[in-house]
Scaffold this active site. Sequence first.
Site, PDB file in Angstrom:
ATOM      1  N   LYS A 294       0.878  -1.179   0.000  1.00 29.48           N
ATOM      2  CA  LYS A 294       0.000   0.000   0.000  1.00 29.48           C
ATOM      3  C   LYS A 294       0.907   1.217   0.000  1.00 29.48           C
ATOM      4  O   LYS A 294       2.116   1.091   0.123  1.00 29.48           O
ATOM      5  CB  LYS A 294      -0.908  -0.006   1.221  1.00 29.48           C
ATOM      6  CG  LYS A 294      -1.991  -1.072   1.139  1.00 29.48           C
ATOM      7  CD  LYS A 294      -3.014  -0.838   2.213  1.00 29.48           C
ATOM      8  CE  LYS A 294      -4.040  -1.965   2.237  1.00 29.48           C
ATOM      9  NZ  LYS A 294      -4.871  -1.880   3.443  1.00 29.48           N
TER      10      LYS A 294
ATOM     11  N   HIS B 142       2.263   6.812   3.265  1.00 31.62           N
ATOM     12  CA  HIS B 142       1.736   8.178   3.270  1.00 31.62           C
ATOM     13  C   HIS B 142       2.420   9.040   4.320  1.00 31.62           C
ATOM     14  O   HIS B 142       3.269   8.569   5.071  1.00 31.62           O
ATOM     15  CB  HIS B 142       0.209   8.179   3.403  1.00 31.62           C
ATOM     16  CG  HIS B 142      -0.285   7.382   4.563  1.00 31.62           C
ATOM     17  ND1 HIS B 142      -0.146   7.805   5.850  1.00 31.62           N
ATOM     18  CD2 HIS B 142      -0.898   6.174   4.614  1.00 31.62           C
ATOM     19  CE1 HIS B 142      -0.672   6.901   6.642  1.00 31.62           C
ATOM     20  NE2 HIS B 142      -1.119   5.897   5.926  1.00 31.62           N
TER      21      HIS B 142
ATOM     22  N   HIS C 156       2.860   7.913   7.808  1.00 30.57           N
ATOM     23  CA  HIS C 156       3.991   7.027   8.077  1.00 30.57           C
ATOM     24  C   HIS C 156       5.289   7.829   8.192  1.00 30.57           C
ATOM     25  O   HIS C 156       6.161   7.511   8.983  1.00 30.57           O
ATOM     26  CB  HIS C 156       4.128   5.976   6.970  1.00 30.57           C
ATOM     27  CG  HIS C 156       2.967   5.043   6.887  1.00 30.57           C
ATOM     28  ND1 HIS C 156       2.209   4.905   5.752  1.00 30.57           N
ATOM     29  CD2 HIS C 156       2.410   4.219   7.809  1.00 30.57           C
ATOM     30  CE1 HIS C 156       1.251   4.016   5.970  1.00 30.57           C
ATOM     31  NE2 HIS C 156       1.343   3.582   7.209  1.00 30.57           N
TER      32      HIS C 156
HETATM   33  N1  ARG Z   1       0.396  -0.312   9.610  1.00 32.45           N
HETATM   34  C1  ARG Z   1      -0.508   0.562  10.291  1.00 32.45           C
HETATM   35  C2  ARG Z   1      -1.054   1.612   9.340  1.00 32.45           C
HETATM   36  O1  ARG Z   1      -0.415   1.913   8.368  1.00 32.45           O
HETATM   37  C3  ARG Z   1       0.129   1.274  11.439  1.00 32.45           C
HETATM   38  C4  ARG Z   1       0.541   0.355  12.548  1.00 32.45           C
HETATM   39  C5  ARG Z   1       0.561   1.046  13.853  1.00 32.45           C
HETATM   40  N2  ARG Z   1       0.962   0.203  14.920  1.00 32.45           N
HETATM   41  C6  ARG Z   1       0.201  -0.673  15.544  1.00 32.45           C
HETATM   42  N3  ARG Z   1       0.736  -1.427  16.468  1.00 32.45           N
HETATM   43  N4  ARG Z   1      -1.091  -0.770  15.306  1.00 32.45           N
HETATM   44  O2  ARG Z   1      -2.091   2.166   9.586  1.00 32.45           O
END
Ligand code: ARG
Length: 604
Positions: free
Chosen positions: A160, A163, A166
């Site tokens: 994905k 963004h 991140h």
């Molecule tokens: N991969 C997730 C996203 O892009 C963020 C992860 C955040 N960390 C977690 N432990 N939930 O939305």
Amino acid sequence: NRPKLGPSPFSVPADLPKLPEVPGTDPTRCVLDSFRIAIAKSVADALELTIEQVYQGVDYGKKGEDFTVALPRFRLPGKVDDLAKKVIEKFQPDDWVESVTHDRAFLHFKCRTATLNRLILDQIHALTYDTESKQPEYGANSIGEGKRVVIEYSSPNIAKSFHVGHLRSTIIGAFLANLYKACGWDVLSLNYLGDWGTQFGLIAVGFEKYGSQEALEKNAIQHLLEIYVKVNADAEKDPSVREQAAAWFKRMEDGDEEALRNWRVWRELSIKKYEEEYARLNVHFDEYTGESMVGAQTMETAVKKLHEMGLIEEDNGALRVNLEKYKLGKAVVRKRDGTSIYLTRDIGAAIERHEKYKFDKMIYVVAAQQDLHLQQFFKVLSLMGYDWADKLEHVNYGLVLGMSTRKGTVVFLDQIIREAASVMHEQMRKNEEKYKAIEDPEKVALEIGITGIKIQDMAAKRINNYTFNWERMLSFEGDTGPYLQYAHVRLSSIERKNPELLPLPAPSKLNLDSLVEPQAREIVFLLGSYPDVVKTALKTHEPSGIVTFAFRLSHAISSAWETVIVKGEQDKEKAKARMALYLAARDVLGAALRLLSIKPLERM
Ligand code: ARG
């Protein structure tokens, strides 16, 4: 693996008036502590309080004053005016504190300039950053000695787009990892990849049709996203695509090796590519983990436990925890087809991490958009009776608006990095003369560009939204990253421009009494406050405190250039003292930038 904060090579010189020790202070790392102790002592003696009591009330003063004590906080009988007079009457100037004045309930203390100059510059010199050993430098402390923190940040989703959310997590997380290390914590940084979920079923289906091994090896992140976009479009038209995808993902969840084979390669190659980009950002992870790594057994047991505790209700075959009592809604923990979900993986991951790392604290750097999600799984863990649930902390942040490159929307991290470098490069070209003098303009443009992004991102409180603005963040004017780099470069050039003063003796061997200009004093005092700035950041988790400090210091330096000159100063002793001041400023500005994960430049 953590460089231990050994004893400081700096100690308070014995020729100064002896001071008592106060718990929680460490003059060998923050010599302003000594001045505060001296102030606390003079107030405590006059008002019959303990030094510890008063010490808590010695605050930084407003502009032009060093330290202030607000008398009402001690709740003493009598008029504050009389109390203030009592302190002033008893006050004896010495080498620590030179004077005290009072303004109603406030006492203002002024530190002895000569002592400030000598001790602060010497302390910074003694604790200079050493590129070889990478030992903790000036500003570091031992607050976290013996404690371990797990910091999870960045955590993009494979296949994905990467963004800006991140990017913020990456920038803030890298800062927090540096900050905790500087404060003596044993830090473990984790990247929790979004590497699991039905989208991988979709990509598997799409890969059959659109996949290319060559494209994958060239840029896995890009290729997987392309496939993801195409197969999503297919699924819009043909519902059977989604069914196929779901069936495939189910096979993955069941551990079917054949279904997992390609996925493993995608994950590996994506991580490889990410590592390269993180390296350019000066960001590192101790471990790459991900949603895929959470054990099915752990999640199974967790759901069972929730069941037994009567916290689960069924909804059309799906299971959910009811958190309405806590105003946290209802959260699904298992889908109808039995496959796991984001929330359950987070619950399982936390349990496994606690087992594995025995942390004293675990921080999640995740956008405020996910506030509810984090509150939900923190709550579930505490309902399950895990007493360590209160060691989990969510460090959140606001949105970034309007980030796009000149070619369009940003979907990849490397687009952001490249755009920063190219906008910066153009900016630098505008000054033909200077541009020609730069050795490796591409590299410099990249570093300054990245600095611009980071500083813009960390300049305000985390929770604020901000609008991405390439022009503004990459300008050399105003409070920007390039401005800070420029300040550092200018400080770094002093040695090159004044070779006749080198090698410069340590500050303790110099006569610093000539540093009397208010501009010089302001710089020295600011430098002295840096260890406190670091401690405050640890409490607030706000990088903006460090950024603000870096700007204040740079402004103070730029106001000093005209009056506190080195080149052209006839009195060589004076020139040397000034040079020592600027070199200390360079080292502390460099330390602040490094803490923010920025590489300070020597030339540009
Ligand atoms: N991969 C997730 C996203 O892009 C963020 C992860 C955040 N960390 C977690 N432990 N939930 O939305």
